[in-house]
Design a protein around this motif. Structure first.
Motif, PDB file in Angstrom:
ATOM      1  N   THR A 169      -1.273  -6.528  13.052  1.00 17.71           N
ATOM      2  CA  THR A 169       0.108  -6.415  12.573  1.00 17.71           C
ATOM      3  C   THR A 169       0.103  -6.378  11.054  1.00 17.71           C
ATOM      4  O   THR A 169      -0.826  -6.878  10.395  1.00 17.71           O
ATOM      5  N   SER A 170       1.156  -5.787  10.499  1.00 17.99           N
ATOM      6  CA  SER A 170       1.230  -5.634   9.048  1.00 17.99           C
ATOM      7  C   SER A 170       1.513  -6.965   8.347  1.00 17.99           C
ATOM      8  O   SER A 170       1.170  -7.136   7.179  1.00 17.99           O
ATOM      9  N   ARG A 171       2.114  -7.893   9.060  1.00 20.48           N
ATOM     10  CA  ARG A 171       2.420  -9.216   8.493  1.00 20.48           C
ATOM     11  C   ARG A 171       1.596 -10.256   9.238  1.00 20.48           C
ATOM     12  O   ARG A 171       1.624 -10.327  10.469  1.00 20.48           O
ATOM     13  N   PHE A 172       0.860 -11.064   8.495  1.00 21.56           N
ATOM     14  CA  PHE A 172      -0.005 -12.057   9.130  1.00 21.56           C
ATOM     15  C   PHE A 172      -0.419 -13.122   8.130  1.00 21.56           C
ATOM     16  O   PHE A 172      -0.272 -12.955   6.917  1.00 21.56           O
ATOM     17  N   VAL A 173      -0.948 -14.195   8.660  1.00 23.91           N
ATOM     18  CA  VAL A 173      -1.608 -15.238   7.868  1.00 23.91           C
ATOM     19  C   VAL A 173      -3.039 -15.317   8.362  1.00 23.91           C
ATOM     20  O   VAL A 173      -3.275 -15.402   9.573  1.00 23.91           O
ATOM     21  N   ARG A 174      -4.006 -15.252   7.456  1.00 22.21           N
ATOM     22  CA  ARG A 174      -5.415 -15.279   7.852  1.00 22.21           C
ATOM     23  C   ARG A 174      -6.040 -16.600   7.406  1.00 22.21           C
ATOM     24  O   ARG A 174      -5.980 -16.962   6.234  1.00 22.21           O
ATOM     25  N   LEU A 185       2.526 -12.319  12.469  1.00 21.39           N
ATOM     26  CA  LEU A 185       3.889 -12.717  12.139  1.00 21.39           C
ATOM     27  C   LEU A 185       4.888 -11.692  12.674  1.00 21.39           C
ATOM     28  O   LEU A 185       4.544 -10.517  12.850  1.00 21.39           O
ATOM     29  N   PRO A 186       6.131 -12.112  12.927  1.00 20.36           N
ATOM     30  CA  PRO A 186       7.137 -11.184  13.452  1.00 20.36           C
ATOM     31  C   PRO A 186       7.709 -10.253  12.386  1.00 20.36           C
ATOM     32  O   PRO A 186       7.412 -10.393  11.197  1.00 20.36           O
ATOM     33  N   PHE A 187       8.487  -9.272  12.854  1.00 19.68           N
ATOM     34  CA  PHE A 187       9.280  -8.380  12.007  1.00 19.68           C
ATOM     35  C   PHE A 187       8.429  -7.492  11.093  1.00 19.68           C
ATOM     36  O   PHE A 187       8.599  -7.464   9.885  1.00 19.68           O
ATOM     37  N   GLY A 188       7.500  -6.790  11.710  1.00 17.73           N
ATOM     38  CA  GLY A 188       6.674  -5.865  10.948  1.00 17.73           C
ATOM     39  C   GLY A 188       6.270  -4.684  11.804  1.00 17.73           C
ATOM     40  O   GLY A 188       6.993  -4.244  12.699  1.00 17.73           O
ATOM     41  N   ARG A 189       5.093  -4.136  11.519  1.00 17.85           N
ATOM     42  CA  ARG A 189       4.536  -3.025  12.280  1.00 17.85           C
ATOM     43  C   ARG A 189       3.212  -3.454  12.895  1.00 17.85           C
ATOM     44  O   ARG A 189       2.569  -4.377  12.407  1.00 17.85           O
ATOM     45  N   ARG A 225     -11.198  -2.003  11.791  1.00 14.36           N
ATOM     46  CA  ARG A 225     -10.980  -1.391  10.473  1.00 14.36           C
ATOM     47  C   ARG A 225      -9.848  -0.379  10.529  1.00 14.36           C
ATOM     48  O   ARG A 225      -8.970  -0.354   9.662  1.00 14.36           O
ATOM     49  N   ARG A 226      -9.849   0.462  11.560  1.00 11.95           N
ATOM     50  CA  ARG A 226      -8.821   1.495  11.688  1.00 11.95           C
ATOM     51  C   ARG A 226      -7.439   0.899  11.920  1.00 11.95           C
ATOM     52  O   ARG A 226      -6.429   1.400  11.386  1.00 11.95           O
ATOM     53  N   ALA A 227      -7.370  -0.167  12.707  1.00 13.28           N
ATOM     54  CA  ALA A 227      -6.076  -0.787  12.987  1.00 13.28           C
ATOM     55  C   ALA A 227      -5.432  -1.300  11.698  1.00 13.28           C
ATOM     56  O   ALA A 227      -4.253  -1.050  11.433  1.00 13.28           O
ATOM     57  N   TYR A 228      -6.214  -2.009  10.887  1.00 12.39           N
ATOM     58  CA  TYR A 228      -5.659  -2.538   9.634  1.00 12.39           C
ATOM     59  C   TYR A 228      -5.393  -1.425   8.621  1.00 12.39           C
ATOM     60  O   TYR A 228      -4.406  -1.472   7.877  1.00 12.39           O
ATOM     61  N   ALA A 229      -6.260  -0.410   8.594  1.00  9.17           N
ATOM     62  CA  ALA A 229      -6.063   0.704   7.659  1.00  9.17           C
ATOM     63  C   ALA A 229      -4.760   1.434   7.949  1.00  9.17           C
ATOM     64  O   ALA A 229      -4.050   1.853   7.022  1.00  9.17           O
ATOM     65  N   GLN A 230      -4.417   1.593   9.221  1.00  9.87           N
ATOM     66  CA  GLN A 230      -3.174   2.267   9.579  1.00  9.87           C
ATOM     67  C   GLN A 230      -1.943   1.500   9.107  1.00  9.87           C
ATOM     68  O   GLN A 230      -0.877   2.077   8.923  1.00  9.87           O
TER      69      GLN A 230
END
Length: 239
Positions: A169-174, A185-189, A225-230
């Protein structure tokens, strides 16, 4: 005070409450992130090959129960969860989300028998033979992004394909732990990436098993890698 805290953490009511809250939080995350699929026809490609072994990296696994939302009948699955106390939270959350569990360790080291690994392996084979999918993390315990041979052995024994995939997801805590756990996290892509399946022949020898283990590791790393790059975000390997 320490004893009280320890007893609370071990209590069934507390574990159930945390597991249910975690499941409902993940449901919120799934519903409020707009997901894309790579390739777009990933479900159409996968469904004719079910039941399958779904593989993903530890720490990137929280949203994996929702891949079944496309076709709940086809994506009926059981997930391997350790017998460790912390595994109780995961098991309760998974079952809340409609995923059955197999309890045991994927560790093929000295603790394999003690942690229920043999029994879990046999149950996974029986589950696949019964037409139900199996989902599990591919990592060697405590060694992030290193695929173990256990999942390759399961594919050889069952004759079912391995489907490596990644969800991000585009919004996260690592977190800064061994597997760089990512809390979505919610409300993203979001992005789901499944590059290819891996088949293990029934007569695969040690050399071929190692080749396929490395292929699984490389495929999972590329999918991640591709998932996060997108999504325009750094992957866990960049943390």
């Amino acid at each position: 005070m320490k004893k009280l805290l320890r007893n609370t953490l071990r209590s069934s009511w507390f574990q159930r409450a945390v597991g249910i809250l975690a499941a409902e939080y993940l449901r919120l995350v799934w519903r409020t992130n707009k997901f894309t699929f790579d390739p777009p026809e990933v479900y159409e490609r996968v469904e004719p090959q079910l039941p399958a072994i779904f593989a993903f990296w530890h720490g990137q696994h929280f949203l994996t129960p929702f891949i079944k939302n496309r076709n709940k009948a086809s994506y009926r699955a059981k997930v391997l969860i350790s017998r460790h106390r912390d595994g109780e939270y995961n098991a309760i959350a998974a079952e809340r989300l409609g995923i059955d569990t197999i309890r045991g360790s994927g560790d093929h080291g000295g603790a394999f028998h003690r942690k229920g690994g043999v029994g879990a392996f046999k149950e996974m084979v029986r589950t696949l033979q019964a037409g139900c999918n199996v989902a599990l993390t591919a990592d060697v315990p405590k060694r992030s992004r290193v695929a173990g041979l256990g999942i390759i052995m399961l594919a050889r024994e069952s004759g079912r394909p391995i489907m490596p995939f990644a969800m991000a997801t585009s919004r996260f805590v690592r977190l800064k732990n061994w597997d760089r756990t990512t809390i979505n996290l919610p409300f993203g892509r979001g992005a789901l990436v499944g590059i290819k399946e891996i088949h293990v022949p029934a007569d695969a020898d040690a050399a071929m098993m190692e080749t396929l283990r490395q292929e699984l590791e490389d495929t999972l790393n590329e999918a991640t890698r591709r998932a996060y790059a997108q999504l325009g975000r750094p992957g866990p390997e960049d943390a």
